[in-house]
Motif scaffolding. Structure first.
Motif, PDB file in Angstrom:
ATOM      1  N   GLY A 292       0.761  -1.240   0.000  1.00  0.00           N
ATOM      2  CA  GLY A 292       0.000   0.000   0.000  1.00  0.00           C
ATOM      3  C   GLY A 292       0.790   1.287   0.000  1.00  0.00           C
ATOM      4  N   VAL A 293       2.077   1.267  -0.378  1.00  0.00           N
ATOM      5  CA  VAL A 293       2.868   2.498  -0.368  1.00  0.00           C
ATOM      6  C   VAL A 293       2.289   3.506  -1.347  1.00  0.00           C
ATOM      7  CG1 VAL A 293       5.118   3.476  -0.937  1.00  0.00           C
ATOM      8  CG2 VAL A 293       4.987   1.400   0.429  1.00  0.00           C
ATOM      9  N   TYR A 294       2.005   3.060  -2.560  1.00  0.00           N
ATOM     10  CA  TYR A 294       1.463   3.977  -3.563  1.00  0.00           C
ATOM     11  C   TYR A 294       0.052   4.421  -3.204  1.00  0.00           C
ATOM     12  CZ  TYR A 294       5.453   2.579  -6.386  1.00  0.00           C
ATOM     13  OH  TYR A 294       6.731   2.344  -6.836  1.00  0.00           O
ATOM     14  N   THR A 295      -0.706   3.545  -2.539  1.00  0.00           N
ATOM     15  CA  THR A 295      -2.050   3.923  -2.103  1.00  0.00           C
ATOM     16  C   THR A 295      -1.983   5.028  -1.062  1.00  0.00           C
ATOM     17  OG1 THR A 295      -2.795   1.652  -2.494  1.00  0.00           O
ATOM     18  CG2 THR A 295      -4.219   3.054  -1.168  1.00  0.00           C
ATOM     19  N   LEU A 296      -1.022   4.928  -0.150  1.00  0.00           N
ATOM     20  CA  LEU A 296      -0.866   5.965   0.870  1.00  0.00           C
ATOM     21  C   LEU A 296      -0.480   7.295   0.247  1.00  0.00           C
ATOM     22  CD1 LEU A 296       0.956   3.995   3.726  1.00  0.00           C
ATOM     23  CD2 LEU A 296      -1.451   4.672   3.594  1.00  0.00           C
ATOM     24  N   ILE A 297       0.405   7.254  -0.754  1.00  0.00           N
ATOM     25  CA  ILE A 297       0.778   8.489  -1.440  1.00  0.00           C
ATOM     26  C   ILE A 297      -0.447   9.102  -2.112  1.00  0.00           C
ATOM     27  CG2 ILE A 297       2.173   9.449  -3.313  1.00  0.00           C
ATOM     28  CD1 ILE A 297       4.266   7.319  -2.715  1.00  0.00           C
ATOM     29  N   LEU A 334      -1.117  15.605  10.289  1.00  0.00           N
ATOM     30  CA  LEU A 334      -1.254  14.147  10.307  1.00  0.00           C
ATOM     31  C   LEU A 334      -0.802  13.524   8.993  1.00  0.00           C
ATOM     32  CD1 LEU A 334      -4.697  13.717  12.128  1.00  0.00           C
ATOM     33  CD2 LEU A 334      -2.425  13.167  13.023  1.00  0.00           C
ATOM     34  N   ASN A 335      -1.075  14.197   7.889  1.00  0.00           N
ATOM     35  CA  ASN A 335      -0.617  13.681   6.602  1.00  0.00           C
ATOM     36  C   ASN A 335       0.905  13.753   6.483  1.00  0.00           C
ATOM     37  OD1 ASN A 335      -2.773  12.933   4.368  1.00  0.00           O
ATOM     38  ND2 ASN A 335      -3.680  14.523   5.643  1.00  0.00           N
ATOM     39  N   MET A 336       1.512  14.768   7.105  1.00  0.00           N
ATOM     40  CA  MET A 336       2.977  14.823   7.121  1.00  0.00           C
ATOM     41  C   MET A 336       3.537  13.673   7.958  1.00  0.00           C
ATOM     42  SD  MET A 336       5.593  16.386   5.915  1.00  0.00           S
ATOM     43  CE  MET A 336       5.116  18.045   5.419  1.00  0.00           C
ATOM     44  N   VAL A 337       2.888  13.340   9.075  1.00  0.00           N
ATOM     45  CA  VAL A 337       3.290  12.169   9.868  1.00  0.00           C
ATOM     46  C   VAL A 337       3.161  10.902   9.029  1.00  0.00           C
ATOM     47  CG1 VAL A 337       2.724  10.761  11.887  1.00  0.00           C
ATOM     48  CG2 VAL A 337       2.682  13.256  12.054  1.00  0.00           C
ATOM     49  N   LEU A 338       2.099  10.820   8.238  1.00  0.00           N
ATOM     50  CA  LEU A 338       1.913   9.666   7.356  1.00  0.00           C
ATOM     51  C   LEU A 338       3.036   9.569   6.328  1.00  0.00           C
ATOM     52  CD1 LEU A 338       0.101   7.296   6.571  1.00  0.00           C
ATOM     53  CD2 LEU A 338      -1.206   8.854   5.122  1.00  0.00           C
ATOM     54  N   VAL A 339       3.487  10.713   5.818  1.00  0.00           N
ATOM     55  CA  VAL A 339       4.633  10.719   4.893  1.00  0.00           C
ATOM     56  C   VAL A 339       5.870  10.154   5.576  1.00  0.00           C
ATOM     57  CG1 VAL A 339       6.250  12.235   3.677  1.00  0.00           C
ATOM     58  CG2 VAL A 339       3.800  12.605   3.447  1.00  0.00           C
ATOM     59  N   LEU A 340       6.143  10.614   6.807  1.00  0.00           N
ATOM     60  CA  LEU A 340       7.318  10.133   7.539  1.00  0.00           C
ATOM     61  C   LEU A 340       7.201   8.647   7.857  1.00  0.00           C
ATOM     62  CD1 LEU A 340       7.806  13.151   9.986  1.00  0.00           C
ATOM     63  CD2 LEU A 340       9.052  12.671   7.866  1.00  0.00           C
ATOM     64  N   TYR A 365       8.568  10.490  -4.715  1.00  0.00           N
ATOM     65  CA  TYR A 365       7.153  10.827  -4.587  1.00  0.00           C
ATOM     66  C   TYR A 365       6.841  11.360  -3.189  1.00  0.00           C
ATOM     67  CZ  TYR A 365       6.771   7.925  -8.791  1.00  0.00           C
ATOM     68  OH  TYR A 365       6.935   7.390 -10.030  1.00  0.00           O
ATOM     69  N   LEU A 366       7.426  10.732  -2.164  1.00  0.00           N
ATOM     70  CA  LEU A 366       7.152  11.153  -0.789  1.00  0.00           C
ATOM     71  C   LEU A 366       7.736  12.536  -0.506  1.00  0.00           C
ATOM     72  CD1 LEU A 366       7.748   7.760   1.053  1.00  0.00           C
ATOM     73  CD2 LEU A 366       5.566   8.967   0.799  1.00  0.00           C
ATOM     74  N   ILE A 367       8.923  12.805  -1.030  1.00  0.00           N
ATOM     75  CA  ILE A 367       9.523  14.142  -0.841  1.00  0.00           C
ATOM     76  C   ILE A 367       8.653  15.208  -1.494  1.00  0.00           C
ATOM     77  CG2 ILE A 367      11.483  15.598  -1.470  1.00  0.00           C
ATOM     78  CD1 ILE A 367      13.265  13.115  -1.174  1.00  0.00           C
TER      79      ILE A 367
END
Length: 490
Positions: A292-297, A334-340, A365-367
């Motif tokens: 789910g990495v791409y799903t989270l992005i 919270l979305n920034m925490v999700l990125v980390l 993508y995460l950056i």
């Protein structure tokens, strides 16, 4: 006296139009790149193009922020081609030069529109350069004196006579065997047709560079799009019925409150299984990390889109919107925490299985997503427009491309996988470029990893083929990466 004045006027007109830029750049392109590989030729050609552009344009056109940033990026990417010599550095240099050409003509264009103009110029600029010429006052004077002919359709001056000439040449050739025999004595073998087509292709690209086409209507829309949002009172009846600001505020508050609660629970559960608790039975750890990495992005990008909708218009100026803004800041945090958290999962997965370009892509993508969240915060807090967010993120993508082009990723991948990965994919390393040859050879010599006999044989053949190719290169193709690699292999 009249003749001297005409000659003087001709020289001034020619120099003012900078008609010599195109032939000079085309000659340089042909000499530096024909039958050559990427190397110092990219740097020399980039410096030449920047110099020609600087001489062609007025100084005030050169001192705008977009042009200066892009010119600097052109030089950085060109140095990267010489030092790193990767496909990414070449791509960054080509894109930078294309943007520089557009910013030379439309300095206030946003980066998205500049890319669009560059693509459009690649298709239409050479055709327009042949077909249409805007007559200046001096050119009209010269035409009156019958010294330099001017025309609205250049192709009719040169192209049409040539087409008719070759048509009659073909007809005469087919109507007389004697004439055909005479033509057989004309030998064109001295002409290198691959070089001719290569040079013509370069001239086509350089016409796009020196004479990019700007779509006027789009340029006006782009220029008039503001960065700061202003309150607009709408008295006209809307096509679709919309809620009043008070109801829209309540909907936004409820939506963000629910989403914040959901995301908070998700982060806690994901962090628990990642750092503390055991995974549920039947779920491998590697699959959990990669899942789910791409799903989270995508969910983070969707979160930004929700904020763009909520803070698109007059709700920004509603006096009772403080609760909505606070929930928006919590949502962004919270979305920034999700990125980390996703960065951490990707890093753990890489430590076990090794680094690949696909996993570097996840980092990228995460950056960019994190940068998008920061600009989203600025958009909400400083009451910016959505177009501001698109502009800034466009520059973020471009700057990251130029920065990443300065890294030799093939050597980074190989060194990391051979040094830190617990179970590296050795076969994958053989799919990379020549840059990692010496690292693979060193690892085999030290017997650090279990390379197969076929892989060792393949490496020896790869090395021999590489050294033969290096021996045939000329100075235009010199680059630091190949020079260092050749010395390491020898």
């Amino acid at each position: 006296m009249q003749y001297n004045s005409v000659v003087h006027l001709t020289i001034l007109t020619y120099m003012k139009k900078k008609n010599w830029n195109l032939p000079v750049a085309t000659i340089a392109y042909s000499y530096l790149f024909y039958s050559q590989t990427a190397g110092v030729n990219y740097l020399l050609f980039t410096v030449l193009l920047i110099a020609l552009l600087t001489f062609q344009k007025e100084r005030r056109e050169m001192l705008n922020r977009n042009w200066l940033i892009t010119a600097f990026a052109c030089l950085i990417s060109a140095f990267s081609v010489v030092v790193v010599n990767s496909g990414l550095s070449i791509l960054a240099n080509v894109i930078s030069l294309a943007l520089l050409a557009v910013f030379s003509t439309a300095p206030s264009a946003s980066i998205f529109y500049a890319a669009l103009y560059a693509i459009w110029s690649l298709i239409a600029a050479p055709v327009k350069a042949l077909m249409v010429s805007k007559d200046s006052t001096q050119e009209q004077q010269l035409a009156t004196l019958s010294f330099v002919p001017t025309s609205k359709h250049r192709i009719s001056v040169v192209g049409l006579p040539l087409v008719i000439f070759f048509l009659f040449l073909w007809l005469y050739k087919n109507s007389s065997m004697g004439f055909e025999h005479v033509l057989s004595f004309i030998n064109f073998d001295f002409i290198s047709w691959p070089w001719v087509w290569f040079t013509l292709f370069g001239a086509w690209l350089l016409v796009c560079f020196f004479r990019p086409l700007i779509l006027t209507k789009l340029a006006k829309v782009d220029e008039l799009a503001p960065n700061h949002l202003c309150r607009v009172k709408k008295y006209a009846q809307r096509v679709f019925n919309t809620m009043a600001l008070k109801n829209e505020l309540k909907t936004g508050v409820l939506l963000l409150a629910l989403l914040n609660g959901l995301l908070f629970v998700f982060i806690l559960s994901d962090a628990y299984y990642l750092f503390i608790g055991d995974l549920p039975e039947g779920i491998p750890y590697s699959e959990y990390l990669h899942q789910g990495v791409y799903t989270l992005i995508f969910t983070i990008l969707l979160a930004i889109a929700i904020l763009l909708y909520l803070f698109r218009e007059n709700l920004n100026f509603y006096s009772k919107n403080q609760s909505l803004k606070k929930l928006a800041y919590v949502w962004l945090g919270l979305n920034m925490v999700l990125v980390l958290l996703t960065l951490t999962k990707n890093s753990i997965y890489i430590t076990g299985t090794g680094l690949t370009y696909k996993r570097i892509g996840v980092y990228t993508y995460l950056i960019l997503t994190g940068i998008g969240l920061i600009f989203s915060y600025i958009k909400v807090s400083k009451v910016k427009t959505n177009w501001y967010l698109f502009r800034m993120n466009g520059w973020a993508v471009y700057v990251l491309l130029v920065v990443f082009s300065t890294v030799n990723w093939d050597r980074v991948l190989t060194r990391f996988n051979l040094t830190y990965a617990k179970s590296p994919d050795l076969a994958y390393l053989f799919t990379l470029s020549n840059s990692n040859l010496s690292l693979l050879k060193e690892d085999i010599a030290l017997s650090r990893h279990a390379f197969t006999d076929n892989q060792k044989k393949s490496l020896a053949e790869w090395e021999l083929e590489y050294l033969r190719g290096e021996a045939q290169k000329e100075w235009q193709s010199w680059n630091y990466n190949d020079w260092r690699l050749s010395n390491e292999l020898r």
